[in-house]
Design a protein around this motif. Structure first.
Motif, PDB file in Angstrom:
ATOM      1  N   LYS A  52       0.864  -1.177   0.000  1.00 33.39           N
ATOM      2  CA  LYS A  52       0.000   0.000   0.000  1.00 33.39           C
ATOM      3  C   LYS A  52       0.900   1.226   0.000  1.00 33.39           C
ATOM      4  N   ALA A  58      -1.638   6.531  -2.695  1.00 32.20           N
ATOM      5  CA  ALA A  58      -2.481   5.456  -2.172  1.00 32.20           C
ATOM      6  C   ALA A  58      -3.863   5.439  -2.811  1.00 32.20           C
ATOM      7  N   ARG A  59      -4.289   6.561  -3.380  1.00 30.67           N
ATOM      8  CA  ARG A  59      -5.635   6.608  -3.985  1.00 30.67           C
ATOM      9  C   ARG A  59      -5.738   5.761  -5.242  1.00 30.67           C
ATOM     10  N   THR A  60      -4.623   5.611  -5.971  1.00 30.98           N
ATOM     11  CA  THR A  60      -4.663   4.910  -7.252  1.00 30.98           C
ATOM     12  C   THR A  60      -3.664   3.758  -7.337  1.00 30.98           C
ATOM     13  N   TYR A  63      -2.722  -1.702  -4.647  1.00 34.66           N
ATOM     14  CA  TYR A  63      -3.342  -2.174  -3.410  1.00 34.66           C
ATOM     15  C   TYR A  63      -4.790  -1.694  -3.316  1.00 34.66           C
ATOM     16  N   THR A  64      -5.002  -0.421  -3.548  1.00 35.21           N
ATOM     17  CA  THR A  64      -6.344   0.155  -3.463  1.00 35.21           C
ATOM     18  C   THR A  64      -7.219  -0.300  -4.623  1.00 35.21           C
ATOM     19  N   THR A  65      -6.651  -0.356  -5.815  1.00 31.53           N
ATOM     20  CA  THR A  65      -7.403  -0.766  -7.003  1.00 31.53           C
ATOM     21  C   THR A  65      -7.980  -2.163  -6.847  1.00 31.53           C
ATOM     22  N   GLN A  67      -8.349  -3.891  -3.940  1.00 30.75           N
ATOM     23  CA  GLN A  67      -8.903  -4.167  -2.619  1.00 30.75           C
ATOM     24  C   GLN A  67     -10.271  -4.828  -2.818  1.00 30.75           C
ATOM     25  N   LYS A  72     -13.215  -5.404   3.142  1.00 30.92           N
ATOM     26  CA  LYS A  72     -11.895  -4.937   2.716  1.00 30.92           C
ATOM     27  C   LYS A  72     -10.740  -5.407   3.598  1.00 30.92           C
ATOM     28  N   HIS A  96      -3.030  -4.484   4.801  1.00 30.11           N
ATOM     29  CA  HIS A  96      -1.806  -3.774   5.185  1.00 30.11           C
ATOM     30  C   HIS A  96      -1.417  -3.873   6.649  1.00 30.11           C
TER      31      HIS A  96
END
Length: 171
Positions: A52, A58-60, A63-65, A67, A72, A96
């Motif tokens: 992450k 972290a928005r894109t 890890y976030t994509t 999740q 979550k 994470h």
């Protein structure tokens, strides 16, 4: 390495989904948004981990994509693969704050250590960057510059030093 099976316990849109692969070439196809890219990224994440990012990244980040869409904090999968005539089971938890990784040789029951580099040895010391530029090239993602040239240069140098002059570098 031959990938035999991918199990996505909870990764992106998939929950409890298993993909079995045959020897030889396997093609994953489907309509847009069916999850082809998710499968591709899940295999890479299982082999090399998934970090992450911090801050705006972290928005894109991957890890976030990828999740899980639901629950979550339960973010994991497993991979069964064969190398050196042995079958291995690799399992990772990606959440994470509760990361986990387990590698077992199913052929003889030996528990291996990812932290001590056993997975790297099984992958032939291949880095994630090299993997994603050779063995698993994403659509419009190949970047055959420095990392590939450096790897090939080092490989050729080590082959010559080892006295294996029968290697056809051009081939």
């Amino acid at each position: 390495m031959i990938i035999k099976e991918l199990h996505l316990k909870n990764f992106g849109r998939f929950s409890g989904q298993t993909f079995s692969f045959s020897d030889g070439l396997n093609v994953i196809y489907g309509a847009n948004e069916a999850g082809k890219t998710t499968v591709y990224h899940a295999i890479g994440a299982l082999l090399f981990g998934l970090e992450k990012q911090r801050g705006r990244a972290a928005r894109t980040d991957a890890y976030t994509t990828y999740q899980p869409w639901e629950n979550k904090t339960w973010y994991e999968g497993s991979l069964k693969f064969e190398t050196g005539e042995k079958v291995f089971y690799l399992e990772r938890g990606f959440y994470h704050t509760e990361k986990s990784a387990r590698l077992v040789c199913e052929t003889d029951g030996e528990e291996l250590s990812i932290e001590d580099g056993d997975l790297e040895i099984l992958l032939g010391e291949m880095s994630a960057e090299l993997y994603f530029n050779t063995a698993a090239v994403g659509q419009l993602k190949m970047k055959p510059q420095d990392i590939i040239y450096s790897y090939l240069k080092n490989y050729i140098a080590s082959v010559s030093e080892a006295g294996k002059n029968a290697t056809d570098v051009v081939k």
